[in-house]
Design a protein around this motif. Structure first.
Motif, PDB file in Angstrom:
ATOM      1  N   TRP A 271       7.694  49.293  53.383  1.00 14.93           N
ATOM      2  CA  TRP A 271       7.017  49.049  52.105  1.00 14.93           C
ATOM      3  C   TRP A 271       5.657  48.395  52.323  1.00 14.93           C
ATOM      4  N   TRP A 276      -0.778  50.703  47.595  1.00 12.27           N
ATOM      5  CA  TRP A 276      -0.512  51.267  46.263  1.00 12.27           C
ATOM      6  C   TRP A 276      -1.803  51.549  45.503  1.00 12.27           C
ATOM      7  N   LEU A 310       8.145  57.295  45.348  1.00 19.24           N
ATOM      8  CA  LEU A 310       8.260  55.983  45.975  1.00 19.24           C
ATOM      9  C   LEU A 310       8.562  54.900  44.942  1.00 19.24           C
ATOM     10  N   ARG A 311       7.968  55.007  43.773  1.00 17.52           N
ATOM     11  CA  ARG A 311       8.253  54.047  42.696  1.00 17.52           C
ATOM     12  C   ARG A 311       9.731  54.105  42.312  1.00 17.52           C
ATOM     13  N   GLN A 314      11.830  52.522  45.019  1.00 19.78           N
ATOM     14  CA  GLN A 314      11.606  51.083  45.121  1.00 19.78           C
ATOM     15  C   GLN A 314      12.674  50.278  44.386  1.00 19.78           C
ATOM     16  N   GLY A 318      13.556  48.372  47.392  1.00 22.06           N
ATOM     17  CA  GLY A 318      12.343  47.560  47.392  1.00 22.06           C
ATOM     18  C   GLY A 318      12.537  46.164  47.939  1.00 22.06           C
ATOM     19  N   VAL A 323      11.685  51.544  53.478  1.00 24.95           N
ATOM     20  CA  VAL A 323      11.812  52.374  52.279  1.00 24.95           C
ATOM     21  C   VAL A 323      13.159  53.081  52.266  1.00 24.95           C
TER      22      VAL A 323
END
Length: 426
Positions: A271, A276, A310-311, A314, A318, A323
């Motif tokens: 992460w 981002w 990815l969100r 998370q 997260g 990941v």
């Protein structure tokens, strides 16, 4: 309503749809305003031979040509019409005649014309600068230089597919040159021939017959990989609907096509390595350490679709460092290689597609599909390969980054489009 001067034109505001406003002083001359703010000059005239037809010609963008020049150009065109001459026909004839002197010219001459055409004003980016970097131009010269040295003095119509294949195979058999350079030389030779055929400079694109006859640009361990769009579409669809593994493994499997990194690098994705704000993932490739042919730092532009995935992930991992953190009670901090291997076996793709194979799939499709057509040098850089230019210097992790950002988004859009295609009946 009509406008009289440039100040009036600059005051014209954008609307939801494009619209035109007449320019006083010249009949049929107008400026067209687009929703994105672009403004262009157009002239509509009465066709000298066809009743009722009023063709339209674009005379230039307001930032590229003055109003005085536009009016002069428009009046010259109208004078031609008054004499019974169709200006569009003249324009098209001039475009054809531009290369008339190269009819059945030598390969070297046509290759230079292709290069000049690619780097002409018609191929500029938004910043009005050439959209090809110096490194890309040098790579073109490297590849086509091999072909020009061997068959450059031959007339286009005298060149055969066997000649082209012989040159490319010699490059690939040269221990001092990478396999992909031979494949790239073949591809650029095909582009030169395509350019020539389209302009009537030779009869046939004989380079097309050499497709599939060389080791692919990404050859190496020859791991199984699908490189045909229809088969790749089926694979993507099968992956999307597959439920025979845990959620994190499925997420990793479905993210692989978008980033086409090595399996180990995706599985160990952290992460903290994700930027981002700039939509970038920077890390040290596992196989890059101590290898002259691999970069020690790789930057992967993340497409919008990747950021969304990815969100979503998370919320599950997260709180972990990785990941794709392992959900099992094991010594592995992230999912294992075996987990991904088994997924493709269960899908029925054993010996057809593996996790590593997405690198070859992406490179081949990015280079060969008409809607993509990204160069080998850009795809090689994104694969994390260290490439030396003609002067011996190595490219760094940020070379071609703007092009790579566009490429990765175009690639994501392309594979989404493939996945959504209706599934063919067996």
């Amino acid at each position: 309503m009509a406008v009289d001067n440039l100040n009036d034109i600059n005051k014209l505001e954008c609307r939801d749809n494009d619209y035109s406003v007449s320019i006083s002083g010249v009949a049929g001359l107008s400026v067209r305003i687009y929703p994105n703010g672009k403004k262009e000059y157009y002239l509509r005239y009465t066709h000298p031979h066809i009743d009722g037809k009023r063709p339209r010609m674009m005379l230039g963008k307001i930032n590229d040509i003055s109003l005085y020049e536009v009016k002069y150009k428009a009046e010259s065109i109208l004078n031609m019409v008054a004499k019974g001459v169709d200006p569009k026909a003249v324009q098209q004839q001039q475009q054809v005649n531009k290369y008339a002197h190269l009819k059945n010219a030598t390969f070297s001459e046509v290759a230079q014309a292709w290069r000049d055409h690619k780097t002409s004003s018609g191929h500029k980016g938004k910043s009005n600068k050439l959209s090809f970097s110096e490194s890309t131009l040098e790579y073109w010269d490297l590849c086509l230089g091999y072909m020009c040295r061997e068959i450059g003095d031959l007339r286009m119509n005298d060149i055969t597919s066997e000649m082209i294949l012989t040159v490319c195979e010699a490059i690939q058999n040269n221990q001092n040159q990478a396999t992909f350079v031979g494949a790239s030389t073949r591809l650029y030779t095909e582009k030169v021939f395509s350019f020539a055929v389209a302009r009537g400079l030779c009869d046939k694109n004989v380079a097309i017959d050499t497709r599939g006859e060389l080791a692919p640009a990404s050859s190496g361990n020859h791991l199984p990989a699908i490189t045909k769009p229809d088969q790749f579409a089926t694979l993507l669809n099968d992956m999307c609907t597959f439920k025979g593994a845990n959620k994190i493994t499925l997420e990793a499997m479905n993210l692989l096509p978008y980033v086409f990194v090595r399996s180990i690098d995706l599985r160990s994705m952290r992460w903290q390595d994700i930027d981002w704000d700039n939509k970038l993932w920077e890390f040290s490739p596992t196989k890059g350490e101590g290898r002259e042919d691999m970069v020690s730092q790789l930057v992967v532009p993340l497409a919008t679709q990747v950021m969304q995935r990815l969100r979503s992930i998370q919320s599950d991992t997260g709180h972990n460092e990785y990941v794709f953190a392992s959900m099992r009670a094991s010594s592995n901090p992230y999912i294992s290689k075996a987990a991904l291997v088994q997924v493709f076996h269960r899908l029925g793709y054993k010996e057809v597609q593996c996790a590593h194979g997405f690198r070859a799939s992406a490179k081949t499709l990015l280079m060969e599909q008409p809607e993509l057509r990204y160069s080998d040098i850009v795809t090689e850089l994104q694969l994390g390969h260290r490439i030396k230019d003609t002067h011996g210097g190595a490219y760094n992790r940020l070379d071609e980054i703007d092009t790579r950002v566009r490429m990765m988004q175009d690639w994501a859009d392309y594979i989404d489009k493939l996945r959504d295609l209706p599934k063919k009946e067996p």
